[in-house]
Structures are given as C-alpha cells and as structure tokens.
Design an enzyme around this catalytic site. Structure first.
Site, PDB file in Angstrom:
ATOM      1  N   ASP A 277      -0.639   0.498  10.952  1.00 11.62           N
ATOM      2  CA  ASP A 277      -1.828   0.104  10.181  1.00 11.62           C
ATOM      3  C   ASP A 277      -2.995   1.095  10.333  1.00 11.62           C
ATOM      4  OD1 ASP A 277      -0.366  -2.163   9.603  1.00 11.62           O
ATOM      5  OD2 ASP A 277      -1.212  -3.313  11.261  1.00 11.62           O
TER       6      ASP A 277
ATOM      7  N   ARG B  26       8.444   0.066   7.992  1.00 12.28           N
ATOM      8  CA  ARG B  26       8.479   0.183   9.455  1.00 12.28           C
ATOM      9  C   ARG B  26       9.732   0.859   9.978  1.00 12.28           C
ATOM     10  NH1 ARG B  26       4.634  -2.585  12.057  1.00 12.28           N
ATOM     11  NH2 ARG B  26       3.875  -4.520  11.149  1.00 12.28           N
TER      12      ARG B  26
ATOM     13  N   ALA C 112      -1.741   7.571  -7.709  1.00 11.90           N
ATOM     14  CA  ALA C 112      -1.857   6.233  -8.318  1.00 11.90           C
ATOM     15  C   ALA C 112      -2.987   6.201  -9.349  1.00 11.90           C
ATOM     16  CB  ALA C 112      -2.128   5.206  -7.227  1.00 11.90           C
TER      17      ALA C 112
END
Ligand code: ADP
Length: 323
Positions: free
Chosen positions: A127, A256, A186
């Site tokens: 994170d 992950r 994006a």
C-alpha cells in the site's frame, strides 16, 4: 551470543522473503542465532518459533509471499496477548525481534516495544502508506502487476470502444492507483485523497470519446469513496442518459502474489540488513525504511499514527496528460 527472532505480519508483500533471508544471513554473519516465528503475532503468542539457518532461507529470494506465513491476530491487540508473546521470546533467550510488515503490524510492534521488549520494524506493504519509508517492500512489484493488467485491458477496451474501471489495492492510500494510472496512461484516476463525484468521471469518459479515443480506462483505488463497484452501479443506473456502459475489473489479491522484481529484492535485502545493523547498535523501537535513497531508522513514536502524504502534484501531472 545474541539471539534474535524475525516474523512477517499483516498483508503479505512480494519481497518479504528477501527481507527474511537478509535478517537471517546478516544476523548469522554477526555471530548471532536467528529464530523464525510462524504466522506473525499468532505464532509469537502460541510459541511457533524455530531456529533458522543459512540453508533454511536458500532459494527464497525470488519467491513471492512469505515462508514464515502471515496472519492477522486480534489477540495481539490485548495487553495479555502481548505479554504472552514476550514470555515466549524470553523463555527462548531471544533479546530482540524484527517485524516485517505494514502499518498495523508496526503499530503492534510499537506496543510491544513500549512494554519493554526491543523491536525493530522493516517497512513492508504494497500500500506504501507507511510513514518512515518513501517506498516500502512489495510496492514496485504490485505496481508492475497492476500495470500489466491495465495494458491488457486497454487492448481489449480499444477493440470494442469500451470504458473500463480497474480497481487496484492500497487501502486508504491512493499511491498504487495514482502510479499505475500514470504509468498505464489512464483517462482518469480516482484516489481516496481527493473526493470526486461519479458525474465528473462520466464527463471524463465522454470527453475521451469526443477527443476520438477508442477506449476510456479509469483506475480506481479500492479505498476511494466511490470505489469501482459504486461507480459501476451509478453508471448502470444512469446508463441511458450517460450514453455508455462500463466494464469493471477488480485486480484484488492478484497484485500481491507475484515474484518480487529486482527493485523489491534489493530494497528488502537492504532493509533486512538495516534491521540487524540497528540491533547491533542497540537502536531499537525504530522502523527501518528508505528515505531519499538512504537506509534510515525512524523512531516508532514518529511513525505510528502518522499519515504519509501522497504527492498530489502527480495527480495534476496525470490530468495534463489525459488528452
Ligand atoms: P498490515 O501490517 O499489513 O497493515 P494489519 O493492519 O492487518 O496489517 O495488522 C496486522 C496485525 O498487527 C493485526 O492483526 C494485529 O495483530 C497487529 N496490530 C494492528 N494494530 C495493532 C494495535 N493497535 N495494537 C497491537 N497490535 C496491533
């Protein structure tokens, strides 16, 4: 002869194994014995602790996850739970603990340290929300996994003139979304740090089509007020008026599980070594992280409860590129 222990806790991150290996090998190199604790604080309380040798950490630097296992452990949030953990360590003659983990794990480590047991933390979370390290173990690999998915979604989106919402992890921190959004080109990025209404996203999508784009790809952080599901529900409800529909992909735990890239292996190795160096200096109650390229220790009292700021000028940069 010094005896130390190492554990991994909270969300797993690619590179944790490289950090375990570095703690074990640099500890042994210093002439110490190193013990591994299975399943984070859970194993500490139950005494699931065993000696680790150089060969036990062979062939793991390239593996994602953690050979020690990880867990979330509510018992550790109680004084009794932490006292049991200290008793287990003391029974074995262990005099310092290395905690490889993220925000929650380091908060627990701080509590243990405040009870008088010496702890050193290693900054590890995909994170990147941990104060005391510019970048944490696992972020770079998770970012590259998100990016690969975004690149692929763009290809299929272009073929069908589709709008895609891609949700990436990061809890309450928009770092992964911001960086993967910029690197993936994006059309819009939605992060928890800046509240944005679905109508504003709809305008972005419409403008992208008006500019002649074949697709519109929106990267959304899981912790945003309007996450991907909320945005998708809103767009579906107003589909007729808005004139487009969206497809949603939630990357979730796929981010992950990857094998750590070169950056994470090296970062984890340096931070793991930094942890045994700190113990050798008897500098405990600190988090080992990387600040401006240097391996640095920051006292837990400065780390815990602090919010790491996100560089929002990068969001402005991304807007100037959405053309
Ligand atoms: P991460 O380290 O990835 O942020 P979590 O937030 O789930 O993961 O925290 C991992 C573990 O750390 C928790 O399950 C708990 O055992 C311990 N922990 C978190 N907060 C505290 C706290 N305030 N006091 C003691 N232990 C804590």
């Amino acid at each position: 002869m010094k005896r130390i222990a190492v554990l991994t806790s909270g969300g797993d991150a690619p590179g944790m194994n490289a950090a375990i290996r570095a703690v074990v090998r640099t500890g042994i190199y210093k002439g110490w014995e190193v013990y591994g604790v299975q399943h984070g604080y859970q194993g500490l309380i139950s005494g699931d602790i065993r000696p680790l040798g150089n060969r036990d950490v062979g062939g793991i630097i390239q593996q994602g996850g953690t050979i020690l296992g990880s867990a979330r452990c509510p018992d550790f949030e109680t004084l009794e739970g932490r006292q049991k953990a200290i008793d287990q360590l003391k029974q074995r003659g262990i005099s310092a603990l290395v905690v490889i983990g993220g925000n929650g794990s380091q908060t627990g480590a701080y509590e243990l340290n405040r009870m008088g047991f010496p702890v050193v933390g290693v900054a590890s979370t995909i994170d990147n929300d941990l104060f005391g390290s510019d970048i944490t173990i696992g972020v770079d690999t998770a970012l590259n996994i998100a990016l690969e998915a975004i690149d692929r979604l763009k290809v299929t989106a272009s073929s069908h003139h589709r709008a895609f919402l891609v949700e990436v992890m990061g809890r309450k921190c928009g770092y992964l979304a911001l960086m993967s959004g910029i690197a993936g080109g994006a059309e819009a990025i939605v992060i928890p740090e800046i509240e944005i209404h679905p109508e504003d996203i709809a305008s972005e999508i419409r403008r992208a089509y008006e500019r002649g784009k074949a697709h519109a790809l929106i990267v959304v952080a899981e912790g945003a007020k309007y996450n991907a599901q909320a945005l998708a529900d809103y767009f579906k409800q107003h589909q007729e008026r808005l004139g487009f529909d969206v497809r949603t992909t939630t990357l979730g735990h796929v981010q992950r599980g990857g094998a750590p890239g070169a950056y994470d292996r090296i970062l984890a190795t340096r931070l793991g070594a930094g942890a045994t160096d700190a113990i050798a200096r008897e500098e405990t109650g600190v988090l080992v992280g990387m600040i401006r390229g240097q391996i640095t220790t920051t006292p837990y009292s400065d780390v815990v409860g602090q919010q790491k700021p996100l560089d929002l000028s990068l969001l402005d940069l991304s807007k100037s590129l959405e053309q």
